[in-house]
Design an enzyme around this catalytic site. Structure first.
Site, PDB file in Angstrom:
ATOM      1  N   LYS A 173       0.838  -1.106  -0.036  1.00 42.83           N
ATOM      2  CA  LYS A 173      -0.076   0.210  -0.099  1.00 42.83           C
ATOM      3  C   LYS A 173       0.635   1.379  -0.020  1.00 42.83           C
ATOM      4  O   LYS A 173       0.636   2.583  -0.145  1.00 42.83           O
ATOM      5  CB  LYS A 173      -0.828  -0.028   1.197  1.00 42.83           C
ATOM      6  CG  LYS A 173      -1.964  -1.167   1.099  1.00 42.83           C
ATOM      7  CD  LYS A 173      -2.796  -1.185   2.420  1.00 42.83           C
ATOM      8  CE  LYS A 173      -3.601  -2.411   2.521  1.00 42.83           C
ATOM      9  NZ  LYS A 173      -4.986  -2.324   1.746  1.00 42.83           N
TER      10      LYS A 173
ATOM     11  N   LYS B 236     -15.061   5.547  -0.257  1.00 46.49           N
ATOM     12  CA  LYS B 236     -15.414   6.457   0.929  1.00 46.49           C
ATOM     13  C   LYS B 236     -15.185   7.987   0.745  1.00 46.49           C
ATOM     14  O   LYS B 236     -15.643   8.768   1.163  1.00 46.49           O
ATOM     15  CB  LYS B 236     -15.274   5.935   2.079  1.00 46.49           C
ATOM     16  CG  LYS B 236     -15.971   4.621   2.372  1.00 46.49           C
ATOM     17  CD  LYS B 236     -15.541   3.864   3.553  1.00 46.49           C
ATOM     18  CE  LYS B 236     -15.617   2.427   3.356  1.00 46.49           C
ATOM     19  NZ  LYS B 236     -15.036   1.213   4.264  1.00 46.49           N
TER      20      LYS B 236
HETATM   21  C1  F58 Z   1      -9.287  -6.510   1.035  1.00 45.04           C
HETATM   22  N1  F58 Z   1      -8.775  -7.803   1.523  1.00 45.04           N
HETATM   23  C2  F58 Z   1      -8.378  -6.223  -0.270  1.00 45.04           C
HETATM   24  N2  F58 Z   1      -8.222  -8.872   3.362  1.00 45.04           N
HETATM   25  O1  F58 Z   1      -7.047  -5.980   0.201  1.00 45.04           O
HETATM   26  C3  F58 Z   1      -9.037  -4.754  -0.759  1.00 45.04           C
HETATM   27  O2  F58 Z   1      -8.396  -4.563  -1.780  1.00 45.04           O
HETATM   28  C4  F58 Z   1     -10.613  -5.130  -1.034  1.00 45.04           C
HETATM   29  O3  F58 Z   1     -11.216  -3.843  -1.379  1.00 45.04           O
HETATM   30  C5  F58 Z   1     -11.431  -5.562   0.168  1.00 45.04           C
HETATM   31  O4  F58 Z   1     -10.564  -7.005   0.614  1.00 45.04           O
HETATM   32  C6  F58 Z   1     -12.676  -5.942  -0.139  1.00 45.04           C
HETATM   33  O5  F58 Z   1     -12.688  -6.651  -1.192  1.00 45.04           O
HETATM   34  C7  F58 Z   1      -8.724  -7.792   2.890  1.00 45.04           C
HETATM   35  O6  F58 Z   1      -9.279  -7.013   3.658  1.00 45.04           O
HETATM   36  C8  F58 Z   1      -8.276  -9.400   4.812  1.00 45.04           C
HETATM   37  O7  F58 Z   1      -8.271  -8.508   5.787  1.00 45.04           O
HETATM   38  C9  F58 Z   1      -7.884 -11.056   5.056  1.00 45.04           C
HETATM   39  C10 F58 Z   1      -8.787 -11.197   6.197  1.00 45.04           C
HETATM   40  C11 F58 Z   1      -8.423 -12.603   6.648  1.00 45.04           C
HETATM   41  C12 F58 Z   1      -6.796 -12.814   6.847  1.00 45.04           C
HETATM   42  C13 F58 Z   1      -6.118 -12.314   5.771  1.00 45.04           C
HETATM   43  C14 F58 Z   1      -6.569 -10.941   5.225  1.00 45.04           C
END
Ligand code: F58
Length: 836
Positions: free
Chosen positions: A569, A675
């Protein structure tokens, strides 16, 4: 009168406690203080007030829920089951008041009692049941499902401890356990009678039944129970309410009686403790090996309980499960719930006597799978020995699914062993692992990415082979966010101005925001637009002063990057930009065109050393820059601790500039970017994730683009990078990195940031150096645009006017039409003298 008429009439809300209006609210609040909190006014704490009010509000939500459930039952409609290990739902009080249209009456009631409603709203500790974007997306989708009147249940895990609280000492992040349940959770309804048994471990036994059919029995080593905890999700502007059902683990027997009788009290409670551990804690996203078994058990507990629950509900209306898939559309929010594919198959085969072909057809017709990442290290796999020891029956089923699936692949691509090996549900290398993304693809009829670029890259890279086999399963569903929480609730000043200009329909039909375009040159409107932003900035400035003692000026540009801290990021690119700006100001070469306040917030995974060092770097640079009399009026750096939904709601409305600067091809979508756009911030960003579509919608002249695009990134990676050469060729970059290495920002310590600088020189995986010059050039364009107030206001108005695509309502409509085939089922409810 038919039976159903009679039943509906019984549900009519006649009870006195449902009354609207300030007097009824005040009366019920006082009754709740007495009967639920067992307190009288003179000794009541703020928490008592908060809880008493929350119960008063919850009672007024219940009738909508009961009426919705009743309508869905009567209509026998298709239900969306959104399976997600995370739901980051944010604080509830303010939102529910807004959705019930009760804010003004409640304010009056509280005022009459001498209580500050805003203080109660601020008092609420949010349920931090998620890591970041993925969990928040699930919450936005719950909001839109209810608002669009789609029958839906969110299924997830009730973690006792959610995402850790972040606090900062001496510039370093420290993690503190999130005890969100400590003071009670008034929003949930515990369903002690909705409880399912979940088996774990042990072995299987095969036999043939009386009809000569092959049957398998799973003899578990342990069983635990999952208990339902429900939270209501109101739709906005409609009568519908859906529920979020979270599972909490509990022991199947409170005590091991034999051990107890033998006097071994410690052993007697041991099983209870270890069962309840299952839903104790949310795992932070650091991909560490620790706690793997518990995480697998968590996932299984939640999908097994959810499917057993769906089956129970289904069998209330039907005699068998043959049309299960016509009554449920189950969405897998990433692979964390992908065990559900095998569990549904197991339930149909082993518990309900189905044959394989029919069971598998029902299963694959039920599931859709959303992928949220292209990062190979984030693709979930489980070691086979672990999988076998927790879920022995499921492993057998995985092998059988795989055997049948790979036969299909071989038939379609004869002799292509490499393809078979890549598509297998089992990675045969090393200790052998079960690949959850492959399982999710094989077990679902629909697969989607979360932004156009991400979906394209999925089809071309991570899921290439699956796309080649089943192109029609694939589609894109660009993410969206709810304008109700992120504009109406967070930014009432802007929201009111928009409503004055285009009417109030925009909260449900964001296309109506286009009406703002006509006002973009209207001087009076532009001035009010500017004032609305100033009001939000002043409010954030007051918050930062009161909470963190930070002094910021609302006259400076608020330049914001808030999100999880991660190298991809590139918060550190932002910091390099700050150092460069600081140097320019210091050298006096450049008169400051525009004063800036650069605001950061975000949590680093506890085990992610580099991310934690980035937090330290931000604080270290802030310490120098903010105290330098030569620059402090022109540049300030602020890190807002403990970023969560609640703090986010203070930040988005106040932003002028939204930094979305991930390396192209790395951010699946991003949702913070949306947002910010809805709150009138302009984006400085790369062509990554949903930024691409934000730029398309806003118009390229209203977006500050910079940096390599995805194919340039890939080409550069192939060719091999030479970061040192870029460093040598760019004098400003050289000065910035030299200054960082010199110890100026670390009280003379030259070692502190050496790992960061070293990584940039030797690898620069995220191509900061390659993008640095372009980033600085784009920041120059930002300065020039901001210096021209009229131009900035026009661009800001256009961004909001064109943000409609990024409403989660649009996204949910697409899921409904293309994947779930689910339609609206409006709940009818007569509410005396209320809008809705
Ligand atoms: C996010 N993933 C993406 N994963 O990084 C982001 O680009 C996207 O907008 C969002 O999803 C929604 O589609 C994300 O937040 C996690 O937090 C996982 C949770 C479980 C453990 C590994 C990371």
């Amino acid at each position: 009168m038919t039976t159903s008429d009679r039943r509906s009439s019984r549900l009519d809300p006649q009870a006195a406690h449902l009354e609207r209006g300030a007097p009824a609210i005040a009366r019920d609040f006082q009754a709740n203080l007495y009967t639920r909190m067992a307190k009288f006014e003179a000794i009541a704490t703020r928490n008592d007030h908060y809880l008493a009010l929350a119960y008063t509000v919850r009672d007024r939500m219940l009738q909508r829920w009961i009426h919705s459930a009743h309508t869905y039952f009567e209509k026998s409609s298709r239900t969306v089951a959104y399976l997600s290990a995370e739901f980051l739902i944010g604080p509830q009080l303010g939102k529910n008041l807004l959705y019930l249209g009760l804010e003004a009456d409640t304010r009056t009631a509280m005022q009459q009692l001498g209580i500050d409603l805003d203080a109660l709203i601020e008092h609420e500790e949010e349920p931090g049941l998620g890591n970041g974007g993925l969990g928040r997306l699930a919450a936005c989708y719950m909001d839109s499902l209810a608002t669009l009147c789609i029958p839906a249940i969110g299924y997830g895990i009730r973690y006792e401890f959610g995402i850790f609280d972040q606090y900062i000492r001496d510039g370093w992040q420290y993690e503190v356990t999130d005890k969100w349940l400590r003071l009670g959770n008034p929003w949930e309804i515990v369903r002690h009678e909705i409880e399912y048994t979940v088996q774990l471990g042990g072995h299987t036994e095969a036999s043939h039944d009386a009809d000569g059919r092959y049957r398998v029995r799973w003899r578990p080593e342990r069983v635990v129970q999952g208990i339902a905890h429900d939270t209501l999700f109101l739709g906005h502007g409609v009568h519908n309410a859906n529920m979020l059902r979270l599972w909490q683990a509990s022991a199947s027997q409170a005590l091991d009686l034999q051990a107890f009788n033998e006097g071994d009290y410690a052993r007697a409670v041991q099983e209870k403790v270890s069962s309840e551990n299952l839903t104790k804690v949310l795992y932070p996203n650091d991909h560490s090996e620790a706690g793997k078994r518990l995480r697998l058990e968590q996932q299984y507990l939640f999908v097994s309980c959810s499917l057993q629950d769906m089956i129970r509900i289904h069998l209330q209306r039907a005699t068998d499960l043959r049309d299960f898939h016509t009554k449920y559309a189950i969405q897998l929010n990433d692979t964390h719930p992908a065990l559900a594919v095998v569990e549904l198959l197991r339930l149909l085969l082993d518990e309900h006597g189905f044959e394989w072909d029919e069971a598998w057809a029902i299963t694959t017709r039920s599931f859709g799978y959303t992928n949220h990442t292209l990062l190979p290290e984030a693709l979930e796999t489980w070691s086979m020995p672990l999988f076998r020891s927790v879920l022995p029956r499921h492993l057998e089923l995985v092998f059988e699914i795989n055997r049948r699936f790979l036969d299909q692949v071989r038939l379609r691509f004869p002799g292509d062993d490499g393809r078979v090996e890549r598509m297998s549900l089992v990675d045969e290398h090393g200790d052998k692992r079960v690949r959850m993304a492959n399982l999710a693809c094989v077990g679902s009829h629909a697969i989607n990415g979360v932004a156009a670029l991400h979906s394209r890259l999925l089809e071309a890279s991570v899921l290439r082979d699956f796309h080649a086999l089943w192109p029609s399963k694939f589609s894109n569903k660009t993410n969206g966010v709810t304008p109700r929480r992120f504009v109406a609730l967070s930014n009432p000043v802007l929201s009111n101005l928009i409503t004055e200009a285009v009417g109030d329909g925009w909260l449900h039909d964001m296309g109506k925001l286009r009406g703002l375009e006509a006002l973009r040159h209207d001087r009076a409107f532009m001035e009010r637009w500017h004032e609305a932003k100033q009001a939000s900035k002043q409010s954030l400035a007051r918050y930062l002063k009161a909470r963190h003692g930070e002094d910021v000026s609302a006259d400076s540009m608020f330049d914001v990057q808030v999100k999880r801290i991660h190298e991809y990021k590139r918060q550190h690119l932002n910091v390099l930009g700050v150092i460069a700006r600081y140097r320019r100001l210091k050298s006096g070469r450049e008169a400051p065109k525009v004063a800036r306040t650069v605001i950061f917030a975000g949590k680093a995974a506890p085990g992610y050393t580099m991310a934690k060092l980035m937090i330290k770097l931000i604080h270290s640079v802030a310490e120098v820059v903010n105290h330098d009399p030569d620059t402090r009026d022109a540049l300030r750096v602020v890190f807002v601790p403990d970023f969560n939904v609640k703090t986010a709601q203070h930040i988005y409305p106040a932003a002028n500039l939204s930094q979305q600067i991930s390396l192209a091809g790395m951010e699946a979508s991003g949702t913070g970017n949306m947002k910010f756009m809805m709150n009138g911030a302009l984006t400085l960003g790369t062509l990554d994730g949903a930024n691409v579509e934000i730029r398309e919608e806003a118009g390229e002249e209203n977006f500050f683009l910079f940096g390599l695009n995805e194919s340039e990134v890939t080409a550069r990676r192939r060719a091999g990078q030479a970061p040192r050469r870029i460093y040598e060729a760019n004098p400003e970059l050289r000065d910035v990195l030299d200054l960082l290495s010199s110890g100026v920002f670390s009280r003379g310590d030259r070692e502190l940031f050496a790992p960061l600088v070293h990584h940039l020189f030797e690898h620069d995986t995220y191509m900061l150096l390659a993008d640095f010059a372009a980033y600085m050039e784009a920041q120059g364009r930002v300065d020039a645009a901001f210096a021209d107030r009229a131009r900035w206001s026009e661009m800001s108005i256009l961004n909001v006017a064109r943000s409609g695509k990024f409403s989660s309502d649009r996204a949910i409509r697409e899921y409904c039409d293309d994947i779930w085939h689910a339609g609206p089922v409006p709940a009818q409810l007569h509410i005396p003298d209320g809008p809705v």
